[in-house]
Design a protein around this motif. Structure first.
Motif, short mmCIF file in Angstrom:
data_model
loop_
_atom_site.label_atom_id
_atom_site.label_comp_id
_atom_site.label_asym_id
_atom_site.label_seq_id
_atom_site.Cartn_x
_atom_site.Cartn_y
_atom_site.Cartn_z
N ALA A 1 32.37 -7.12 -14.53
CA ALA A 1 32.51 -6.18 -15.64
C ALA A 1 33.60 -6.64 -16.62
N LEU A 2 34.72 -7.11 -16.09
CA LEU A 2 35.81 -7.57 -16.94
C LEU A 2 35.41 -8.82 -17.74
N HIS A 3 34.71 -9.74 -17.08
CA HIS A 3 34.25 -10.94 -17.80
C HIS A 3 33.29 -10.57 -18.94
N GLU A 4 32.40 -9.60 -18.69
CA GLU A 4 31.46 -9.17 -19.75
C GLU A 4 32.21 -8.54 -20.90
N GLU A 5 33.21 -7.73 -20.56
CA GLU A 5 34.01 -7.10 -21.61
C GLU A 5 34.76 -8.15 -22.43
N ALA A 6 35.31 -9.15 -21.75
CA ALA A 6 35.98 -10.24 -22.46
C ALA A 6 35.02 -10.99 -23.36
N ALA A 7 33.80 -11.22 -22.88
CA ALA A 7 32.80 -11.95 -23.68
C ALA A 7 32.52 -11.20 -24.97
N GLY A 8 32.42 -9.87 -24.89
CA GLY A 8 32.17 -9.07 -26.09
C GLY A 8 33.30 -9.22 -27.10
N LEU A 9 34.53 -9.22 -26.62
CA LEU A 9 35.67 -9.38 -27.52
C LEU A 9 35.69 -10.78 -28.13
N TYR A 10 35.35 -11.79 -27.32
CA TYR A 10 35.30 -13.15 -27.86
C TYR A 10 34.23 -13.25 -28.96
N ASP A 11 33.09 -12.58 -28.75
CA ASP A 11 32.05 -12.57 -29.79
C ASP A 11 32.60 -11.96 -31.08
N ASP A 12 33.29 -10.82 -30.92
CA ASP A 12 33.85 -10.13 -32.09
C ASP A 12 34.89 -11.00 -32.80
N ALA A 13 35.56 -11.86 -32.00
CA ALA A 13 36.58 -12.73 -32.59
C ALA A 13 35.98 -14.01 -33.16
N GLY A 14 34.65 -14.16 -33.05
CA GLY A 14 33.98 -15.35 -33.57
C GLY A 14 34.21 -16.59 -32.74
N LEU A 15 34.24 -16.44 -31.40
CA LEU A 15 34.47 -17.56 -30.49
C LEU A 15 33.32 -17.65 -29.49
N PRO A 16 32.16 -18.16 -29.90
CA PRO A 16 30.98 -18.18 -29.03
C PRO A 16 31.17 -19.02 -27.77
N GLY A 17 31.93 -20.12 -27.85
CA GLY A 17 32.16 -20.94 -26.67
C GLY A 17 32.92 -20.18 -25.60
N HIS A 18 33.97 -19.49 -26.01
CA HIS A 18 34.73 -18.66 -25.07
C HIS A 18 33.85 -17.56 -24.48
N ALA A 19 33.03 -16.95 -25.35
CA ALA A 19 32.15 -15.88 -24.88
C ALA A 19 31.17 -16.41 -23.84
N ALA A 20 30.64 -17.61 -24.08
CA ALA A 20 29.69 -18.20 -23.13
C ALA A 20 30.35 -18.43 -21.77
N LEU A 21 31.58 -18.90 -21.77
CA LEU A 21 32.28 -19.13 -20.51
C LEU A 21 32.49 -17.81 -19.75
N SER A 22 32.86 -16.77 -20.46
CA SER A 22 33.07 -15.48 -19.80
C SER A 22 31.76 -14.95 -19.24
#
Length: 999
Positions: A475-496
């Motif tokens: 759940a925490l990784h998914e939440e982090a991925a959403g924030l990375y998407d909002d921050a415009g960081l698709p690579g970070h989001a993919a890792l999460s």
């Protein structure tokens, strides 16, 4: 409280008195005794009332209610004056013995005037003289009063100690303690300890001894440098007085001992275990001794800067160390002043001050297998932070930048390398971001606050995964991925999202039916996760080399977990799951090498070595591991060294090279200390070192590693794992003969709040209690062991899913009851064991128990117990028949042979000698004559020789037929000598010599 109806006749009254006498001292026993006095008053006979009053006075005396003891004795004295002829020798002895109890009770009450104390001693002397009794007991009480008052005791001591003992003197153990305390008060530790020797060595004992002497001898032993003796005495002595209201003073001295030896944490633990004493001690003298010991402990804890710690204290409110110390100080000072006012001296205040002014005698003395410091029990300790995963503090001593910008950039840089010191940075950032006045740097290199919040979530998710909290991690990784998407960081989001996929696959299948189904479900989930990870990798563009390498590692990790879960050994070709894993590892290694990503190269090589190990190819795994260690030592990263050394240690153990395994694991543990605590699973390292030490025949070292492993797991919140390891440590301690260590460790575990509240796994808690009961039995505390076994047998009767365990517990309970002479209860427990055995057979264990019960009953009761003993043997015969029908083979001699031998012993004990001889000859036939050689033949020779010896003893001594007995013995000696079993002939030769002498 009693629930049975009042006795209707004197037989029922005496039965109730006997039952009450088996209860521990305390409110239940006291209230029952009061009710039995009321019941006895209804009968016309005076003797039952006298016996009931004697039981009630004993309950008051040993239940720490001194105010009530003299009142009961006054009734007894009146009955004696009115009807002296009713008091036979037994009752008369009891009456005059208890004059001393009343003297002790009056001394313990500061409201009783000193004149009344002296008047009572005069009464005692007059009564003794009138009855023609020796006055040594009177002089003993006069000395005790002088010591209590703080007067010059020299004359009083000589008048008492210089007289010969009489039938009414205190027991030898109590008098030894009083003589030792006289020397102790004079400052002569050595002489006091010499006086105590018979009691401390177990040669003299009574209701209060050696527990009373042990508590006083602790500090003299330390002052004379005998620390090992002090440690052992603390463990054994504390167990003899804990939770006992009449020994509250002794408990206080054990608390003081903890405070003066660097064991403040154990002192607080023992204080919590004895919180009942704050409410149940009605004796002011015992209360003063207890409270002073408590204050010594609390004063020391507060001086060490832990006054905020919770402490168990008076009922009705929650206490801290500081708050409780203030309350205890006021109450104890008041009690001391009341005694001094009554006595006209300052003795009690002076003694209290002397105890409080003592400096610690040792910085640290390891008292138990579970040694902890105040920092480790403190609510503010790093433990809680690391367990919760939030605001993780003090994981490392690495320097953390003061500049916020530098701190954020350093955290991300270290995280990218996989460096352990990243955790200190994230911990600091988590605290700063949570503050109300946090201002995020306006710096393009740092990025928006949204990204930092995502970073912190990802770190928290990683910690949740490390604690096996996979649902939270996902759940925490998914939440982090959403924030990375909002921050415009698709690579970070993919890792999460990749981490979330892997964490989700590791969530245990709760609805799976059985372990095999769970394994199958998890294997399928990891296969699906790997497929999803490959797809995610392929669909994500713009990845940096470091991000792509991490995705490749996650793909390989999924397949590594699948291989580990499935247990596929790779016996067919490279194995169904081995080849795909090695292919993924090669992809990772190639990519990381191309981009010179050192950390991922090391991880790829470690995954490859692990894959070979899981596949059962230990030589290949060892080769890979050796190569990886060389690379790490030359190129790093150094923080991987402990993990790789641990793997090589396990591989060496697989090759049965325990010495090499010990060297690698020890080196791994040493290097792990260079990095933050959570970098390496040091708990596992300690556990593996314990296993290796057992292979090397070093059990004491293994025990240290086991306890360290358990405590580390406990700090990380892995309580089930910790308690399992501690359970193993307790059993090993018991196997080593360290009985008191085992009991102290188990007492500590069972006092943990979640265990005491029944929140721990009930079977694990039962295992801890079972081991403790066995340890109590090994320590000759048969009463406590039997009580625990009886309780466990009752509880385990409801284990419908595990009747085998119930059978074993009920069987052990039956033996203990038999050893206590309670054969009726033993029969019931044995029947429970037999019923459970019918569902889950335990042939050999139950046969052994039934034969042991038969032997005990015949040995204790002789001919009167023969019927009951034979009934046990009949049951054992049925068990042997069942075992034969099931094709079960005993580990030692056959069940039929053992049964025949036991028939011989039982009949011999009960005087049925002809039947005994017949049974023993049958046993000899079943055993068969021993053959030559050591090994199993040696054991058979010993059993055969013992059977011959017993048969010859029955025949030659009890049946008075020495000639055939000698023929039997001579033939056996010749047979054993010819087979090379000369040692086994010695008891046979000795018996033959005896028979010839008697002829």
């Amino acid at each position: 409280m009693p629930t049975t109806s009042p006795p209707q006749n004197t037989d029922e009254l005496y039965q109730a008195l006997r039952e009450n006498d088996r209860r521990p001292y305390g409110r239940t026993r006291t209230v029952t005794a009061e009710e039995l006095v009321d019941a006895a008053e209804q009968f016309a006979e005076p003797v039952p009332l006298i016996d009931a009053l004697l039981e009630l006075q004993e309950a008051y005396t040993y239940g720490s209610e001194p105010r009530k003891s003299p009142v009961v004795f006054a009734r007894l004295l009146t009955l004696f004056d009115e009807q002296p002829d009713v008091f036979d020798e037994r009752l008369r002895h009891q009456l005059f013995w208890r004059f001393k109890w009343v003297a002790g009770a009056l001394r313990a009450l500061p409201e009783i005037p000193l004149a009344s104390l002296r008047q009572w001693l005069t009464e005692m002397r007059d009564r003794y003289e009138k009855a023609g009794l020796d006055l040594q007991p009177y002089y003993g009480q006069a000395y005790r009063l002088a010591a209590h008052l703080g007067e010059d005791t020299a004359l009083a001591y000589e008048l008492w100690a210089g007289r010969s003992r009489s039938r009414l003197s205190d027991c030898e153990a109590c008098e030894i303690c009083d003589r030792a305390l006289y020397h102790l008060a004079a400052g002569d530790d050595e002489r006091a300890l010499r006086a105590w020797e018979p009691v401390l060595a177990g040669q003299e004992s009574c209701q209060e001894e050696p527990a009373r002497s042990a508590s006083y001898a602790l500090l003299p032993l330390l002052r004379t440098g005998r620390t090992d003796e002090a440690r052992a005495l603390h463990l054994a002595g504390y167990r003899g007085c804990r939770r006992n209201p009449s020994m509250a003073g002794e408990v206080g001295r054990h608390l003081e001992f903890c405070a003066l030896t660097g064991n403040e944490a154990r002192g607080l633990e023992l204080l919590a275990e004895n919180r009942n004493l704050f409410d149940e001690v009605d004796s002011p003298q015992d209360g003063l001794d207890f409270l002073t010991g408590v204050e010594v402990l609390l004063q020391r804890v507060e001086a060490l800067g832990h006054g905020e710690l919770p402490a168990a204290g008076f009922p009705g409110r929650t206490w801290t160390v500081t708050g409780l110390r203030a309350e205890v100080r006021g109450r104890a000072a008041d009690l001391a002043a009341r005694f001094d006012d009554r006595n006209g001296t300052s003795a009690h205040t002076d003694r209290r001050s002397a105890r409080l002014d003592r400096a610690p005698l040792l910085d640290a003395l390891e008292l138990t297998l579970r040694t902890r410091s105040l920092d480790e029990v403190s609510p503010a300790a790093p433990l809680d932070a690391s367990v919760t995963g939030s605001a993780s503090t003090a994981r490392t001593t690495a320097a953390v930048p003061e500049s916020l910008t530098e701190l954020i950039l350093q955290a991300r840089s270290l995280e990218g390398e996989g460096h352990p010191d990243a955790q200190a940075c994230w911990a600091r950032l988590r605290t700063l971001v949570a503050a109300r006045d946090y201002a995020h740097p306006d710096d393009p290199a740092v990025g928006p606050l949204l990204r930092l919040r995502a970073d912190l979530l990802a770190d928290e998710a990683n910690w949740a995964g490390d604690r096996d909290e996979f649902a939270d991690a996902a759940a925490l990784h998914e939440e982090a991925a959403g924030l990375y998407d909002d921050a415009g960081l698709p690579g970070h989001a993919a890792l999460s999202r990749a981490c979330a996929l892997l964490a989700t696959a590791e969530i245990p299948a709760e609805d799976a039916d059985g372990p095999e189904a769970k394994t199958e479900r998890k294997t399928e989930a990891l296969t699906t996760a790997h497929t999803s990870l490959v797809r995610l990798h392929e669909e994500t563009s713009g990845l940096t080399p470091h991000q792509e390498a991490r995705l490749l590692r996650l793909r390989a990790t999924a397949l590594g977990l699948r291989l580990q879960t499935s247990g596929n050994s790779g016996t067919s070709g490279n194995g169904e799951h081995v080849a795909p894993l090695l292919a993924e590892v090669d992809l990772l290694h190639t990519f990381a090498t191309r981009h010179d990503i050192t950390g991922q190269i090391a991880r790829a090589l470690l995954l490859r070595a692990t894959a070979h190990a899981l596949a059962g190819d230990l030589p290949a795994a060892l080769t890979e591991t050796d190569g990886l260690l060389d690379r790490l030592r030359e190129h790093g990263p150094a923080w991987h060294l402990p993990r790789v050394l641990a793997l090589r240690g396990r591989l060496h153990l697989g090759f049965q090279d325990a010495q090499a395994a010990h060297a690698d694991l020890s080196e791994a543990l040493r290097l792990a200390a260079d990095w933050p605590a959570d970098t390496t699973d040091t708990s596992r390292l300690h556990a593996e070192l314990a296993e290796v030490c057992m292979h090397l025949g070093r059990p004491e070292e293994a025990l240290r590693h086991l306890t360290r492993s358990a405590e580390l797991d406990l700090r990380r919140g892995k309580r089930i794992d910790a308690f399992c390891t501690y359970s193993n440590a307790a059993q090993l301690s018991l196997d080593l003969g360290r009985v008191e260590d085992a009991i102290a460790l188990l007492d500590s575990l069972l006092a943990e709040p979640d265990v005491a509240a029944g929140e721990l796994d009930d079977r694990l808690a039962a295992q801890l209690r079972l081991t403790r009961a066995r340890a109590l039995r090994a320590g000759d505390d048969l009463k406590a062991a039997t009580a625990e076994f009886v309780a466990l047998a009752a509880e385990s009767a409801g284990w419908d899913d595990d009747p085998g365990s119930h059978a074993m517990i009920a069987a052990e309970t039956a033996v203990l009851l038999g050893e206590s002479g309670e054969f009726g209860q033993a029969r019931k427990a044995a029947d429970q064991a037999l019923a459970a055995h019918a569902r889950a057979p335990r042939h050999e264990h139950l046969s052994n128990v039934l034969r042991e019960l038969a032997r005990l009953q015949a040995q204790r009761q002789g001919p009167d117990g023969l019927a009951g003993a034979r009934a046990f043997l009949t049951d054992a015969g049925r068990v042997a028949d069942e075992a034969r029908a099931a094709g079960y083979e005993a580990h030692g001699r056959s069940l039929d042979t053992a049964l025949a031998y036991e028939h011989g012993r039982v009949n011999a004990y009960a005087g049925a000698h002809e039947e005994a001889l017949t049974a023993l000859e049958q046993a000899l036939t079943l055993l068969g004559e021993p053959g030559p050689g050591p090994g199993p033949e040696q054991q058979q020779a010993g059993e055969w020789a013992e059977c011959v010896r017993l048969a010859a003893a029955v025949e030659g001594i009890y049946l008075e037929r020495p000639a055939p007995a000698l023929t039997r013995l001579d033939a056996a000696v010749s047979r054993l000598t010819a087979a090379g079993h000369t040692e086994e002939t010695e008891p046979l030769t000795a018996l033959a010599a005896r028979l010839r002498d008697e002829e």
